[in-house]
Design a protein around this motif. Structure first.
Motif, PDB file in Angstrom:
ATOM      1  N   SER A  17       0.924  -1.055   0.111  1.00  0.00           N
ATOM      2  CA  SER A  17       0.035  -0.093  -0.034  1.00  0.00           C
ATOM      3  C   SER A  17       0.874   1.080   0.001  1.00  0.00           C
ATOM      4  N   LEU A  18       0.142   2.320  -0.023  1.00  0.00           N
ATOM      5  CA  LEU A  18       1.126   3.712  -0.194  1.00  0.00           C
ATOM      6  C   LEU A  18       1.511   3.666   1.276  1.00  0.00           C
ATOM      7  N   PHE A  19       2.758   4.429   1.330  1.00  0.00           N
ATOM      8  CA  PHE A  19       3.526   4.609   2.697  1.00  0.00           C
ATOM      9  C   PHE A  19       3.603   6.025   3.006  1.00  0.00           C
ATOM     10  N   THR A  20       3.521   6.544   4.486  1.00  0.00           N
ATOM     11  CA  THR A  20       3.754   7.610   4.718  1.00  0.00           C
ATOM     12  C   THR A  20       4.191   7.714   6.262  1.00  0.00           C
ATOM     13  N   LEU A  21       5.098   8.528   6.620  1.00  0.00           N
ATOM     14  CA  LEU A  21       5.792   8.520   7.768  1.00  0.00           C
ATOM     15  C   LEU A  21       6.473   9.990   7.977  1.00  0.00           C
ATOM     16  N   SER A  33       7.053  13.470   4.089  1.00  0.00           N
ATOM     17  CA  SER A  33       7.350  11.995   4.566  1.00  0.00           C
ATOM     18  C   SER A  33       8.415  11.676   4.398  1.00  0.00           C
ATOM     19  N   ASN A  34       9.030  10.918   5.327  1.00  0.00           N
ATOM     20  CA  ASN A  34      10.365   9.954   5.080  1.00  0.00           C
ATOM     21  C   ASN A  34      10.108   9.102   3.787  1.00  0.00           C
ATOM     22  N   LEU A  35      11.124   8.872   3.037  1.00  0.00           N
ATOM     23  CA  LEU A  35      10.981   8.008   2.149  1.00  0.00           C
ATOM     24  C   LEU A  35      10.959   6.407   2.363  1.00  0.00           C
ATOM     25  N   VAL A  36      11.535   6.096   3.446  1.00  0.00           N
ATOM     26  CA  VAL A  36      11.560   4.630   4.090  1.00  0.00           C
ATOM     27  C   VAL A  36      11.230   4.801   5.562  1.00  0.00           C
ATOM     28  N   PRO A  37      11.033   3.552   6.229  1.00  0.00           N
ATOM     29  CA  PRO A  37      10.714   3.652   7.629  1.00  0.00           C
ATOM     30  C   PRO A  37      12.077   4.185   8.027  1.00  0.00           C
ATOM     31  N   THR A  38      12.019   4.884   9.371  1.00  0.00           N
ATOM     32  CA  THR A  38      13.395   5.181  10.084  1.00  0.00           C
ATOM     33  C   THR A  38      13.712   3.832  11.321  1.00  0.00           C
ATOM     34  N   PRO A  39      14.800   3.964  11.663  1.00  0.00           N
ATOM     35  CA  PRO A  39      15.288   2.970  12.916  1.00  0.00           C
ATOM     36  C   PRO A  39      14.277   3.200  13.922  1.00  0.00           C
ATOM     37  N   GLU A 122       2.545  14.157   2.104  1.00  0.00           N
ATOM     38  CA  GLU A 122       2.946  13.485   1.159  1.00  0.00           C
ATOM     39  C   GLU A 122       2.876  11.827   1.389  1.00  0.00           C
ATOM     40  N   TRP A 123       2.321  11.026   0.002  1.00  0.00           N
ATOM     41  CA  TRP A 123       2.228   9.878  -0.030  1.00  0.00           C
ATOM     42  C   TRP A 123       3.178   9.123  -0.794  1.00  0.00           C
ATOM     43  N   VAL A 124       3.498   8.108  -0.306  1.00  0.00           N
ATOM     44  CA  VAL A 124       5.130   7.554  -1.067  1.00  0.00           C
ATOM     45  C   VAL A 124       4.599   6.186  -1.628  1.00  0.00           C
ATOM     46  N   PHE A 125       4.820   6.190  -3.092  1.00  0.00           N
ATOM     47  CA  PHE A 125       4.630   4.701  -3.755  1.00  0.00           C
ATOM     48  C   PHE A 125       5.822   3.954  -3.815  1.00  0.00           C
ATOM     49  N   LEU A 126       6.038   2.899  -3.315  1.00  0.00           N
ATOM     50  CA  LEU A 126       7.251   2.123  -3.304  1.00  0.00           C
ATOM     51  C   LEU A 126       7.330   0.811  -4.086  1.00  0.00           C
ATOM     52  N   GLU A 127       8.181   0.628  -5.116  1.00  0.00           N
ATOM     53  CA  GLU A 127       8.066  -0.383  -6.162  1.00  0.00           C
ATOM     54  C   GLU A 127       9.289  -1.294  -5.709  1.00  0.00           C
ATOM     55  N   GLY A 128       9.184  -2.371  -5.502  1.00  0.00           N
ATOM     56  CA  GLY A 128      10.246  -3.173  -5.175  1.00  0.00           C
ATOM     57  C   GLY A 128      10.263  -3.606  -3.733  1.00  0.00           C
ATOM     58  N   TYR A 152       3.004  -3.467   9.186  1.00  0.00           N
ATOM     59  CA  TYR A 152       2.928  -2.233   8.673  1.00  0.00           C
ATOM     60  C   TYR A 152       3.992  -1.182   9.267  1.00  0.00           C
ATOM     61  N   PHE A 153       4.535  -0.142   8.569  1.00  0.00           N
ATOM     62  CA  PHE A 153       5.602   0.906   9.140  1.00  0.00           C
ATOM     63  C   PHE A 153       4.743   2.053   9.012  1.00  0.00           C
ATOM     64  N   GLY A 154       5.214   3.074   9.819  1.00  0.00           N
ATOM     65  CA  GLY A 154       4.552   4.314   9.604  1.00  0.00           C
ATOM     66  C   GLY A 154       3.339   4.500  10.047  1.00  0.00           C
ATOM     67  N   LYS A 155       2.308   5.115   9.476  1.00  0.00           N
ATOM     68  CA  LYS A 155       0.816   5.351   9.888  1.00  0.00           C
ATOM     69  C   LYS A 155       0.096   3.962   9.693  1.00  0.00           C
ATOM     70  N   ARG A 156      -0.898   3.773  10.451  1.00  0.00           N
ATOM     71  CA  ARG A 156      -1.560   2.377  10.135  1.00  0.00           C
ATOM     72  C   ARG A 156      -2.036   2.547   8.781  1.00  0.00           C
ATOM     73  N   SER A 157      -2.340   1.161   8.320  1.00  0.00           N
ATOM     74  CA  SER A 157      -2.542   1.061   6.852  1.00  0.00           C
ATOM     75  C   SER A 157      -1.577   1.196   5.930  1.00  0.00           C
ATOM     76  N   CYS A 158      -0.320   1.595   6.420  1.00  0.00           N
ATOM     77  CA  CYS A 158       0.878   1.432   5.360  1.00  0.00           C
ATOM     78  C   CYS A 158       1.559   0.084   5.429  1.00  0.00           C
ATOM     79  N   PHE A 159       0.824  -0.786   4.723  1.00  0.00           N
ATOM     80  CA  PHE A 159       1.167  -2.163   4.733  1.00  0.00           C
ATOM     81  C   PHE A 159       2.307  -2.586   4.164  1.00  0.00           C
ATOM     82  N   PHE A 160       3.039  -3.728   4.694  1.00  0.00           N
ATOM     83  CA  PHE A 160       3.939  -4.453   4.189  1.00  0.00           C
ATOM     84  C   PHE A 160       3.881  -5.845   4.337  1.00  0.00           C
ATOM     85  N   GLN A 161       4.504  -6.641   3.204  1.00  0.00           N
ATOM     86  CA  GLN A 161       4.249  -8.105   3.569  1.00  0.00           C
ATOM     87  C   GLN A 161       5.882  -8.690   3.731  1.00  0.00           C
TER      88      GLN A 161
END
Length: 238
Positions: A17-21, A33-39, A122-128, A152-161
């Protein structure tokens, strides 16, 4: 996995899903938004899963248990490799929101519980694949178990598998930045080396102090900006 010596664990996630943090230096109304989840975000996700799984078993000795468990998660070093392509979409819209100063305001003047506002997000689309390398630790099996349950990382609904077939351990850390190729600078905040669970616990009366309990740092991401406009940025990984 062998756990006699400190080792590193590398894992992969597929964004679904789209990512935002929101960056730690952003305001409530205007947030890049950060481009990736932070430590910091990754460690908070680990703590969330750990508390959901094991916290109920330590009702009688919670303070002692969480101090030990929090310490090894806090002290992890984390290297991050972003996905192959990233598109940042910029959005501005109006909303009605709760005035958080109402309860603290001067009771002699009128206040509104709800108010209008214009926000920037900002909402971030991550491909890969998003790859993380965590360590050094002797608790590889426990760490892998926790990471496999994060969705998920970041806000709820920013899902990762979580991709179980892309997980491996190593003696040396993977995904370290090299300066023989291009990179961009990205704020990647982390937990302070002396912070405690109560300082980062949102239900605690103690408050985290910036630059002590939450440390803003600058990360080097192997990305290059391909296109940009008023509405979006397009990055590719080196």
């Amino acid at each position: 996995m062998p756990t006699e010596t400190n080792q590193w664990l590398t894992v992969s996630y597929q964004p679904v899903s789209l990512f935002t943090l929101k960056r730690s230096d952003a305001t409530n109304m205007a947030a890049k938004s950060n481009l990736v989840p932070t430590p910091y975000t990754i460690k908070m996700a680990l703590l969330k899963v750990m508390l959901e799984n094991f916290g109920k078993h330590h009702a009688n000795d919670f303070a002692k248990w969480i101090k030990k468990e929090f310490t090894w998660i806090r002290d992890l070093q984390i290297y991050i490799q972003p996905p192959e392509r990233i598109i940042v979409n910029r959005n501005g819209y109006k909303l009605r929101y709760y005035d958080q100063t109402t309860d603290k305001a001067d009771k002699t003047r009128p206040t509104l519980a709800m108010q209008d506002g214009f926000v920037f997000r900002e909402w971030v689309f991550l491909e890969g694949e998003l790859q993380l390398c965590l360590g050094p630790t002797q608790r590889l099996e426990e760490l892998e178990n926790l990471l496999s349950q994060i969705n998920y990382f970041g806000k709820r609904s920013c899902f990762f598998q979580y991709l179980s077939d892309r997980t491996f351990s190593s003696i040396e850390p993977q995904l370290q930045s090299t300066f023989d190729q291009g990179f961009i600078l990205q704020p990647l905040d982390d937990m302070g080396k002396t912070t405690t669970f109560d300082k980062i616990n949102p239900f605690s009366s103690e408050r985290a102090i910036l630059n002590k309990d939450r440390i803003p740092t600058i990360g080097f991401l192997p990305l290059r900006l391909i296109e940009t406009s008023t509405r979006y940025d397009f990055y590719e990984r080196y």
